[in-house]
Design a protein around this motif. Structure first.
Motif, PDB file in Angstrom:
ATOM      1  N   HIS A  79       0.818  -1.191   0.000  1.00 44.90           N
ATOM      2  CA  HIS A  79       0.000   0.000   0.000  1.00 44.90           C
ATOM      3  C   HIS A  79       0.854   1.244   0.000  1.00 44.90           C
ATOM      4  O   HIS A  79       0.404   2.322  -0.346  1.00 44.90           O
ATOM      5  CB  HIS A  79      -0.935   0.058   1.191  1.00 44.90           C
ATOM      6  N   GLY A  80       2.099   1.085   0.389  1.00 45.24           N
ATOM      7  CA  GLY A  80       2.982   2.223   0.605  1.00 45.24           C
ATOM      8  C   GLY A  80       3.209   3.124  -0.592  1.00 45.24           C
ATOM      9  O   GLY A  80       3.343   4.325  -0.446  1.00 45.24           O
ATOM     10  N   ALA A  81       3.275   2.558  -1.800  1.00 49.58           N
ATOM     11  CA  ALA A  81       3.607   3.363  -2.984  1.00 49.58           C
ATOM     12  C   ALA A  81       2.387   3.974  -3.649  1.00 49.58           C
ATOM     13  O   ALA A  81       2.521   4.696  -4.632  1.00 49.58           O
ATOM     14  CB  ALA A  81       4.368   2.509  -3.991  1.00 49.58           C
ATOM     15  N   LEU A  82       1.208   3.746  -3.131  1.00 49.74           N
ATOM     16  CA  LEU A  82      -0.014   4.184  -3.798  1.00 49.74           C
ATOM     17  C   LEU A  82      -0.081   5.694  -4.007  1.00 49.74           C
ATOM     18  O   LEU A  82      -0.358   6.163  -5.115  1.00 49.74           O
ATOM     19  CB  LEU A  82      -1.240   3.703  -3.011  1.00 49.74           C
ATOM     20  N   LEU A  83       0.183   6.492  -2.991  1.00 45.99           N
ATOM     21  CA  LEU A  83       0.113   7.950  -3.131  1.00 45.99           C
ATOM     22  C   LEU A  83       1.193   8.462  -4.078  1.00 45.99           C
ATOM     23  O   LEU A  83       0.925   9.277  -4.968  1.00 45.99           O
ATOM     24  CB  LEU A  83       0.238   8.639  -1.768  1.00 45.99           C
ATOM     25  N   PHE A  84       2.402   7.988  -3.906  1.00 40.16           N
ATOM     26  CA  PHE A  84       3.515   8.373  -4.763  1.00 40.16           C
ATOM     27  C   PHE A  84       3.216   8.011  -6.219  1.00 40.16           C
ATOM     28  O   PHE A  84       3.378   8.830  -7.123  1.00 40.16           O
ATOM     29  CB  PHE A  84       4.797   7.682  -4.268  1.00 40.16           C
ATOM     30  N   ALA A  85       2.752   6.790  -6.437  1.00 42.52           N
ATOM     31  CA  ALA A  85       2.471   6.327  -7.801  1.00 42.52           C
ATOM     32  C   ALA A  85       1.373   7.147  -8.461  1.00 42.52           C
ATOM     33  O   ALA A  85       1.491   7.518  -9.632  1.00 42.52           O
ATOM     34  CB  ALA A  85       2.087   4.849  -7.785  1.00 42.52           C
ATOM     35  N   SER A  86       0.326   7.449  -7.733  1.00 45.71           N
ATOM     36  CA  SER A  86      -0.774   8.202  -8.349  1.00 45.71           C
ATOM     37  C   SER A  86      -0.313   9.599  -8.760  1.00 45.71           C
ATOM     38  O   SER A  86      -0.678  10.082  -9.831  1.00 45.71           O
ATOM     39  CB  SER A  86      -1.996   8.265  -7.433  1.00 45.71           C
ATOM     40  N   ASP A  87       0.519  10.237  -7.956  1.00 46.87           N
ATOM     41  CA  ASP A  87       1.031  11.555  -8.325  1.00 46.87           C
ATOM     42  C   ASP A  87       2.024  11.458  -9.478  1.00 46.87           C
ATOM     43  O   ASP A  87       2.012  12.284 -10.393  1.00 46.87           O
ATOM     44  CB  ASP A  87       1.684  12.235  -7.118  1.00 46.87           C
ATOM     45  N   LEU A  88       2.868  10.440  -9.466  1.00 45.00           N
ATOM     46  CA  LEU A  88       3.859  10.263 -10.517  1.00 45.00           C
ATOM     47  C   LEU A  88       3.198   9.947 -11.861  1.00 45.00           C
ATOM     48  O   LEU A  88       3.508  10.564 -12.884  1.00 45.00           O
ATOM     49  CB  LEU A  88       4.838   9.143 -10.139  1.00 45.00           C
ATOM     50  N   VAL A  89       2.287   9.006 -11.869  1.00 41.66           N
ATOM     51  CA  VAL A  89       1.653   8.550 -13.115  1.00 41.66           C
ATOM     52  C   VAL A  89       0.910   9.683 -13.810  1.00 41.66           C
ATOM     53  O   VAL A  89       0.912   9.765 -15.043  1.00 41.66           O
ATOM     54  CB  VAL A  89       0.736   7.335 -12.844  1.00 41.66           C
ATOM     55  N   ARG A  90       0.319  10.573 -13.060  1.00 40.84           N
ATOM     56  CA  ARG A  90      -0.392  11.705 -13.679  1.00 40.84           C
ATOM     57  C   ARG A  90       0.539  12.623 -14.456  1.00 40.84           C
ATOM     58  O   ARG A  90       0.080  13.410 -15.276  1.00 40.84           O
ATOM     59  CB  ARG A  90      -1.143  12.501 -12.617  1.00 40.84           C
ATOM     60  N   ASN A  91       1.837  12.511 -14.223  1.00 43.11           N
ATOM     61  CA  ASN A  91       2.817  13.339 -14.926  1.00 43.11           C
ATOM     62  C   ASN A  91       3.540  12.602 -16.058  1.00 43.11           C
ATOM     63  O   ASN A  91       4.458  13.152 -16.650  1.00 43.11           O
ATOM     64  CB  ASN A  91       3.859  13.861 -13.927  1.00 43.11           C
ATOM     65  N   LEU A  92       3.129  11.371 -16.348  1.00 45.93           N
ATOM     66  CA  LEU A  92       3.770  10.610 -17.417  1.00 45.93           C
ATOM     67  C   LEU A  92       3.045  10.849 -18.734  1.00 45.93           C
ATOM     68  O   LEU A  92       1.823  10.961 -18.767  1.00 45.93           O
ATOM     69  CB  LEU A  92       3.800   9.118 -17.075  1.00 45.93           C
ATOM     70  N   GLY A  93       3.815  10.884 -19.820  1.00 44.80           N
ATOM     71  CA  GLY A  93       3.252  11.213 -21.122  1.00 44.80           C
ATOM     72  C   GLY A  93       2.906  10.028 -21.993  1.00 44.80           C
ATOM     73  O   GLY A  93       2.211  10.181 -22.997  1.00 44.80           O
ATOM     74  N   MET A  94       3.366   8.840 -21.657  1.00 47.00           N
ATOM     75  CA  MET A  94       3.109   7.670 -22.485  1.00 47.00           C
ATOM     76  C   MET A  94       1.830   6.968 -22.035  1.00 47.00           C
ATOM     77  O   MET A  94       1.359   7.195 -20.923  1.00 47.00           O
ATOM     78  CB  MET A  94       4.294   6.688 -22.433  1.00 47.00           C
ATOM     79  N   PRO A  95       1.253   6.111 -22.891  1.00 46.01           N
ATOM     80  CA  PRO A  95       0.119   5.317 -22.432  1.00 46.01           C
ATOM     81  C   PRO A  95       0.594   4.382 -21.309  1.00 46.01           C
ATOM     82  O   PRO A  95       1.716   3.870 -21.369  1.00 46.01           O
ATOM     83  CB  PRO A  95      -0.302   4.502 -23.651  1.00 46.01           C
ATOM     84  N   THR A  96      -0.228   4.204 -20.305  1.00 45.76           N
ATOM     85  CA  THR A  96       0.137   3.327 -19.196  1.00 45.76           C
ATOM     86  C   THR A  96      -0.970   2.327 -18.923  1.00 45.76           C
ATOM     87  O   THR A  96      -2.143   2.590 -19.177  1.00 45.76           O
ATOM     88  CB  THR A  96       0.392   4.122 -17.896  1.00 45.76           C
TER      89      THR A  96
ATOM     90  N   LEU B 117       3.815   5.887   3.508  1.00 46.31           N
ATOM     91  CA  LEU B 117       4.550   5.016   4.426  1.00 46.31           C
ATOM     92  C   LEU B 117       3.837   4.986   5.770  1.00 46.31           C
ATOM     93  O   LEU B 117       3.359   6.013   6.237  1.00 46.31           O
ATOM     94  CB  LEU B 117       5.981   5.521   4.583  1.00 46.31           C
ATOM     95  N   ASP B 118       3.831   3.815   6.382  1.00 46.66           N
ATOM     96  CA  ASP B 118       2.992   3.655   7.573  1.00 46.66           C
ATOM     97  C   ASP B 118       3.752   3.114   8.773  1.00 46.66           C
ATOM     98  O   ASP B 118       4.880   2.653   8.662  1.00 46.66           O
ATOM     99  CB  ASP B 118       1.847   2.700   7.249  1.00 46.66           C
ATOM    100  N   LEU B 119       3.068   3.163   9.880  1.00 49.89           N
ATOM    101  CA  LEU B 119       3.450   2.465  11.104  1.00 49.89           C
ATOM    102  C   LEU B 119       2.228   1.673  11.501  1.00 49.89           C
ATOM    103  O   LEU B 119       1.204   2.258  11.888  1.00 49.89           O
ATOM    104  CB  LEU B 119       3.854   3.448  12.213  1.00 49.89           C
ATOM    105  N   ASP B 120       2.299   0.371  11.318  1.00 48.67           N
ATOM    106  CA  ASP B 120       1.164  -0.517  11.603  1.00 48.67           C
ATOM    107  C   ASP B 120      -0.121  -0.041  10.925  1.00 48.67           C
ATOM    108  O   ASP B 120      -1.197  -0.034  11.519  1.00 48.67           O
ATOM    109  CB  ASP B 120       0.951  -0.668  13.115  1.00 48.67           C
ATOM    110  N   GLY B 121       0.002   0.389   9.670  1.00 48.06           N
ATOM    111  CA  GLY B 121      -1.160   0.794   8.880  1.00 48.06           C
ATOM    112  C   GLY B 121      -1.612   2.232   9.067  1.00 48.06           C
ATOM    113  O   GLY B 121      -2.500   2.694   8.374  1.00 48.06           O
TER     114      GLY B 121
END
Length: 181
Positions: free
Chosen positions: A49-66, A163-167
């Motif tokens: 679950h940790g990369a979900l926020l980072f990934a959503s922000d990153l992917v919105r800035n990518l120019g290729m089809p994903t 990133l979490d501490l016990d969720g």
């Protein structure tokens, strides 16, 4: 700021602000766009679950089809790694000849990403690269290196921005370390 963790009071020290993270994501996405171009589809494999926020922000800035896929692995209990990796969800089907970008929250000991990369190589992809928000080089026990790194940190336990501490504390808009008060 302080938070209660079990029976201990912990100090929260912000390492990377929301603005720092936003700026670094812009830089990372520019590099990824340059490396992959805008024509070919990139499989985004988000480590939950940790990369979900980072990934959503990153992917919105990518120019290729994903194509966005997720995988969940588990290796932590509280603030320490158990040393055992569990693939909680199966890998996506049919990754043969695909370009894969694994998005991870943190490369700590390297055990989890090493495990995941070995599993992914069995699917015969065209390429696999790793993008991690954080990297702790001094904690590495496995010879892994992310291709794209947001920030390097010392051997701290961090929370926030996924990133979490016990969720808990994934929702903080910054990355902070915890130290006993």
């Amino acid at each position: 700021m302080q938070i209660q963790v079990n029976d201990s009071l912990m100090n929260v020290n912000v390492l990377f602000s929301e603005a720092d993270i936003r700026e670094r994501i812009k830089q990372l996405s520019e590099q990824i766009n340059k490396d992959y171009g805008t024509e070919n589809t990139l499989i985004i494999l988000i480590v939950l679950h940790g990369a979900l926020l980072f990934a959503s922000d990153l992917v919105r800035n990518l120019g290729m089809p994903t194509e966005i896929e997720t995988v969940r692995i588990k290796s932590y209990e509280g603030t320490s790694s158990t040393g055992n990796i569990t693939l909680v969800t199966p890998l996506p089907k049919d990754l043969t000849d695909k370009q894969i970008l694994v998005i991870e929250d943190i490369v700590d000991t390297g055990r989890s990403i090493d495990f995941l990369l070995k599993e992914l190589r069995k699917t015969n992809p065209k390429s696999i690269k790793v993008c991690s928000l954080l990297d702790k080089p001094e904690a590495h026990e496995f010879p892994v290196k992310a291709d794209y790194v947001g920030f390097e940190i010392a051997k701290h336990f961090v929370i926030g921005y996924g990133l979490d501490l016990d969720g808990k504390y994934r929702n903080l808009p910054y990355v902070a370390d915890l130290k006993k008060a």
